[in-house]
Design a protein around this motif. Structure first.
Motif, PDB file in Angstrom:
ATOM      1  N   GLU B  77       0.816  -1.212   0.000  1.00 55.92           N
ATOM      2  CA  GLU B  77       0.000   0.000   0.000  1.00 55.92           C
ATOM      3  C   GLU B  77       0.853   1.266   0.000  1.00 55.92           C
ATOM      4  O   GLU B  77       0.535   2.249  -0.660  1.00 55.92           O
ATOM      5  CB  GLU B  77      -0.932   0.000   1.218  1.00 55.92           C
ATOM      6  N   HIS B  87      -6.207   2.591  -8.440  1.00 57.42           N
ATOM      7  CA  HIS B  87      -5.269   2.409  -7.347  1.00 57.42           C
ATOM      8  C   HIS B  87      -4.480   1.115  -7.599  1.00 57.42           C
ATOM      9  O   HIS B  87      -5.031   0.024  -7.520  1.00 57.42           O
ATOM     10  CB  HIS B  87      -6.041   2.315  -6.024  1.00 57.42           C
ATOM     11  N   PRO B  89      -1.415  -1.282  -6.506  1.00 53.52           N
ATOM     12  CA  PRO B  89      -0.443  -1.528  -5.446  1.00 53.52           C
ATOM     13  C   PRO B  89       0.952  -1.842  -5.994  1.00 53.52           C
ATOM     14  O   PRO B  89       1.087  -2.526  -7.007  1.00 53.52           O
ATOM     15  CB  PRO B  89      -1.027  -2.741  -4.706  1.00 53.52           C
TER      16      PRO B  89
END
Lengths: 135, 240
Positions: B77, B87, B89
């Motif tokens: 994260e 998003h 990772p």
């Protein structure tokens, strides 16, 4: 008659041998000098490093956990390290005396790793005992 | 003699195979690594010492991480990026890994062309390697900036165990320094190759010794080692 034949044959052989040696020396000038491997070998290793890195990344991406995660990560790590050292750094073709002198000492670091694992477990235990808020 | 050399180009005449050969080399009462040039042997020994340094860093990091009672920040994260609203990772580290691997690929080919005395290709591939390395360092600078902005310090961070910061800056900083030195090393040698120093056996300004194309391989050893260390950092720091 026979003598003549042998003589001619001998001359031919000698000539062929001479050419062979000459070629060998000519190509040897660039060949003997150092590590010579086909470019294709490097490209194949390059490709494999990409594949293995992608696999490591996917282990994280798919959120694999526990022993499977660690087995996979360590497996891909060792394979990558092995490919780099053996092919890119030419260790596979080095003199064995050099290869063992360089490769064995890092393996002994594993003893240090084991010692520090025990040590950190002990520190962790003390922290849990004396500093409350354990996780 | 010539035939022996042709059959096994990298095994010098008089090489004994297996453990007998190792014993013979070490017991020879001469130099141990016969037919291995001093330059190459010394680079390997330097890299071995560097291995110990990086091992100590990774070991102290492991010990710190295993002994904290506060949760360790989740690297997946921490190093995530928002790309086009998505998003993703650990994406930054993945890209950095691919760049470093590619630099190793171009370096390996540079060594090959060096021994073929192809000046232009060797220099070009070495400069490509240096460019990949510089890109890597640039991305690392971005990564550091981002984390510092988010409040990560060598003594703390917003997400948990305080040791995260010190381990991160120590390990990646030392690796980044290696990459930077490698880039400088690559550019210096590429310049010599380009200029033809190793064809005319021009003497070095500092050692006044004759240079050989073998220095390309020695530079390569250093560079691949930097890539090798990243393999371990990637596994132990970012994927743990």
């Amino acid at each position: 008659m026979t003598n003549a034949a042998v003589h001619v044959e001998g001359q031919a052989t000698q000539h062929a041998l001479h050419t062979y040696v000459h070629d060998a020396v000519a190509s040897g000038a660039t060949h003997v000098e150092g590590q010579q491997h086909p470019i294709k070998l490097y490209l194949v290793v390059w490709g494999w490093l990409f594949v293995l890195s992608t696999c490591s990344y996917l282990v994280d991406f798919f959120g694999i956990h526990g022993h499977l995660r660690w087995s996979l990560i360590l497996l891909f790590m060792v394979l990558k390290a092995g490919l780099i050292v053996a092919v890119f750094m030419h260790m596979a073709w080095e003199r064995l005396a050099l290869a063992y002198a360089i490769l064995l000492p890092p393996v002994l670091v594993l003893v240090f790793v084991a010692i520090m694992v025990f040590e950190s477990d002990y520190t962790h235990l003390l922290r849990v005992m004396f500093f409350a808020s354990a996780s | 003699m010539t035939e022996t050399t042709l059959a096994t180009p990298n095994a010098p005449p008089g090489t004994i195979p297996g453990w007998r050969g190792i014993a013979a080399d070490w017991a020879s009462d001469q130099r141990a690594f016969k037919h291995v040039s001093w330059g190459k042997a010394m680079m390997w020994i330097f890299l071995l010492s560097d291995t110990f340094i990086f091992s100590c860093f990774l070991l102290s990091y492991m010990t710190a991480r295993m002994s904290t009672t506060v949760p360790w920040p989740n690297p997946s994260e921490v190093f995530a990026l928002n790309i086009a609203g998505q998003h993703v990772p650990l994406i930054l580290i993945a890209i950095m890994t691919f760049i470093l691997i590619s630099s190793s690929g171009t370096m390996a080919m540079a060594v090959n062309f060096g021994y073929r005395r192809d000046r232009v290709k060797t220099a070009a591939l070495m400069l490509a390697t240096a460019a990949f390395g510089a890109t890597f360092v640039g991305m690392q600078a971005f990564e550091w900036t981002k984390l510092i902005m988010e409040g990560v310090r060598p003594w703390g961070n917003p997400w948990g165990a305080a040791q995260f910061g010190s381990c991160f800056f120590m390990i990646t900083g030392f690796h980044g320094t290696h990459v930077t030195i490698g880039v400088i090393f690559l550019i210096a040698i590429a310049r010599k190759v380009w200029r033809g120093d190793f064809d005319v056996e021009r003497r070095g300004f500092f050692t006044s010794r004759k240079g050989h194309y073998e220095i390309v391989e020695i530079t390569g050893l250093y560079w691949h080692f930097v890539d090798l260390v990243w393999v371990f950092i990637f596994a132990f720091f970012y994927l743990w």
